[in-house]
Design a protein around this motif. Structure first.
Motif, PDB file in Angstrom:
ATOM      1  N   SER A   1       0.840  -1.194   0.000  1.00 25.35           N
ATOM      2  CA  SER A   1       0.000   0.000   0.000  1.00 25.35           C
ATOM      3  C   SER A   1       0.879   1.249   0.000  1.00 25.35           C
ATOM      4  CB  SER A   1      -0.913  -0.001   1.233  1.00 25.35           C
ATOM      5  OG  SER A   1      -0.146  -0.090   2.433  1.00 25.35           O
ATOM      6  N   ALA A   2       0.313   2.375  -0.408  1.00 27.94           N
ATOM      7  CA  ALA A   2       1.082   3.606  -0.562  1.00 27.94           C
ATOM      8  C   ALA A   2       1.704   4.080   0.747  1.00 27.94           C
ATOM      9  CB  ALA A   2       0.187   4.702  -1.140  1.00 27.94           C
ATOM     10  N   ASP A   3       1.024   3.868   1.873  1.00 28.09           N
ATOM     11  CA  ASP A   3       1.556   4.362   3.147  1.00 28.09           C
ATOM     12  C   ASP A   3       2.854   3.670   3.537  1.00 28.09           C
ATOM     13  OD1 ASP A   3      -0.120   2.065   3.472  1.00 28.09           O
ATOM     14  OD2 ASP A   3      -0.108   2.375   5.631  1.00 28.09           O
TER      15      ASP A   3
ATOM     16  N   PHE B   1       5.514   5.212   1.203  1.00 25.80           N
ATOM     17  CA  PHE B   1       5.708   6.610   1.595  1.00 25.80           C
ATOM     18  C   PHE B   1       6.597   6.722   2.830  1.00 25.80           C
ATOM     19  CE2 PHE B   1       4.277  10.363   4.038  1.00 25.80           C
ATOM     20  CZ  PHE B   1       4.511  11.372   3.103  1.00 25.80           C
TER      21      PHE B   1
ATOM     22  N   ASN C   1       9.793   9.268   3.245  1.00 28.19           N
ATOM     23  CA  ASN C   1       9.505  10.460   4.032  1.00 28.19           C
ATOM     24  C   ASN C   1      10.332  10.556   5.314  1.00 28.19           C
ATOM     25  OD1 ASN C   1       7.785  12.845   4.139  1.00 28.19           O
ATOM     26  ND2 ASN C   1       6.777  11.891   5.904  1.00 28.19           N
TER      27      ASN C   1
ATOM     28  N   VAL D   1       1.162  13.405   2.049  1.00 30.33           N
ATOM     29  CA  VAL D   1       1.016  12.057   2.600  1.00 30.33           C
ATOM     30  C   VAL D   1       0.576  11.054   1.535  1.00 30.33           C
ATOM     31  CG1 VAL D   1      -0.173  10.631   4.309  1.00 30.33           C
ATOM     32  CG2 VAL D   1       0.516  12.956   4.885  1.00 30.33           C
ATOM     33  N   ASN D   2       1.379  10.014   1.385  1.00 28.65           N
ATOM     34  CA  ASN D   2       1.109   8.896   0.475  1.00 28.65           C
ATOM     35  C   ASN D   2       1.029   9.306  -0.994  1.00 28.65           C
ATOM     36  OD1 ASN D   2       0.944   7.404   2.837  1.00 28.65           O
ATOM     37  ND2 ASN D   2      -1.290   7.362   2.855  1.00 28.65           N
ATOM     38  N   GLU D   3       1.508  10.517  -1.331  1.00 22.26           N
ATOM     39  CA  GLU D   3       1.438  10.981  -2.715  1.00 22.26           C
ATOM     40  C   GLU D   3       2.786  11.430  -3.269  1.00 22.26           C
ATOM     41  OE1 GLU D   3      -1.487  13.999  -3.216  1.00 22.26           O
ATOM     42  OE2 GLU D   3      -3.155  12.738  -2.536  1.00 22.26           O
TER      43      GLU D   3
ATOM     44  N   LEU E   1       4.099   8.913  -5.763  1.00 20.00           N
ATOM     45  CA  LEU E   1       3.455   7.629  -5.520  1.00 20.00           C
ATOM     46  C   LEU E   1       2.038   7.648  -6.072  1.00 20.00           C
ATOM     47  CD1 LEU E   1       5.659   8.165  -3.218  1.00 20.00           C
ATOM     48  CD2 LEU E   1       4.438   6.423  -1.913  1.00 20.00           C
TER      49      LEU E   1
ATOM     50  N   SER F   1      -1.441   4.771  -6.838  1.00 15.55           N
ATOM     51  CA  SER F   1      -1.986   3.420  -6.755  1.00 15.55           C
ATOM     52  C   SER F   1      -2.173   2.848  -8.155  1.00 15.55           C
ATOM     53  CB  SER F   1      -3.320   3.427  -6.005  1.00 15.55           C
ATOM     54  OG  SER F   1      -3.132   3.840  -4.666  1.00 15.55           O
TER      55      SER F   1
ATOM     56  N   THR G   1       1.730  -0.086  -5.514  1.00 17.20           N
ATOM     57  CA  THR G   1       1.991   1.350  -5.581  1.00 17.20           C
ATOM     58  C   THR G   1       3.155   1.629  -6.526  1.00 17.20           C
ATOM     59  OG1 THR G   1       1.246   1.674  -3.298  1.00 17.20           O
ATOM     60  CG2 THR G   1       2.611   3.405  -4.257  1.00 17.20           C
TER      61      THR G   1
END
Length: 217
Positions: A38-40, A43, A47, A100-102, A124, A126, A131
């Motif tokens: 998943s993206a998180d 990320f 980050n 966040v997550n992007e 990032l 989906s 991802t």
């Protein structure tokens, strides 16, 4: 004779300078990879500069290099400086924007062996299978970098490092995803065991209270 040689040399230098001047004033190098997470999870690896040691393609080039972290631990304002041997040089990275997550945008400053300031971005999105992470670096070409570009394929050189880093990031992300799944499974099993114990301890005919599974951060 000497005069002719000097005139010829000057002509060659002028010709070379003219060719260099035709090279692009800016550059962008980028590579991408799909991480099956998943993206998180992806990320978090970008980050937080503290986690770059787990996947950066340059981290192992000098085991003795010095690292300095300052500012926030993650996100906008986080700062990382390094100094090492000739292979890693000296420089600094600062996160200038973090969505966040992007996307994470970084100011990349090289101090040694040459001075330059570039912009690095991790974008990032989906996609099917997980991802997609796009790693890009852009900046301005000065005369020296333009000249180097005549003799070296900079896109291939830097792209190779990006590909290596993304492959390592994928491995770390998969491990992180597995750890999260195991933690979630353990918490669910614990919640189920508590519910079964409560049901067994309840008097006949009484309904055992529901036990909610704790959330996993």
């Amino acid at each position: 004779m000497l005069k002719k040689i000097l005139v010829g040399l000057a002509a060659v230098i002028l010709l070379f300078a003219g060719v260099v001047a035709t090279r692009p004033d800016t550059f962008t190098y980028q590579r991408s990879a799909v991480l099956p997470v998943s993206a998180d999870i992806a990320f978090a690896l970008v980050n937080d500069f503290h986690r770059w040691t787990e996947w950066s393609p340059w981290d192992g080039l000098d085991p003795q290099q010095k690292r300095t972290y300052s500012g926030p631990k993650t996100g906008t304002g986080a700062d990382y400086a390094w100094a090492g041997n000739d292979q890693v040089g000296e420089g600094r990275m600062t996160i200038t924007d973090s969505k966040v997550n992007e996307q994470v945008t970084i100011r990349l400053e090289f101090i040694k062996p040459f001075a330059a300031v570039n912009t690095t971005t991790f974008t990032l999105s989906s996609v099917e299978g997980g991802t997609q992470v796009v790693w890009a670096m852009s900046g301005e070409n000065n005369f020296v970098s333009k000249a180097m570009g005549l003799f070296m394929d900079m896109d291939a050189m830097i792209g190779k490092d990006f590909e290596k880093g993304l492959a390592s990031m994928k491995e770390v992300a998969v491990v992180d995803a597995k750890k999260r799944a195991e933690a979630e499974a353990a918490l669910l099993a614990e919640a189920k065991a508590r519910a079964e114990a409560a049901a067994a301890a309840a008097p006949a005919g009484d309904a055992a209270p529901a036990v909610a599974a704790p959330a996993v951060p």
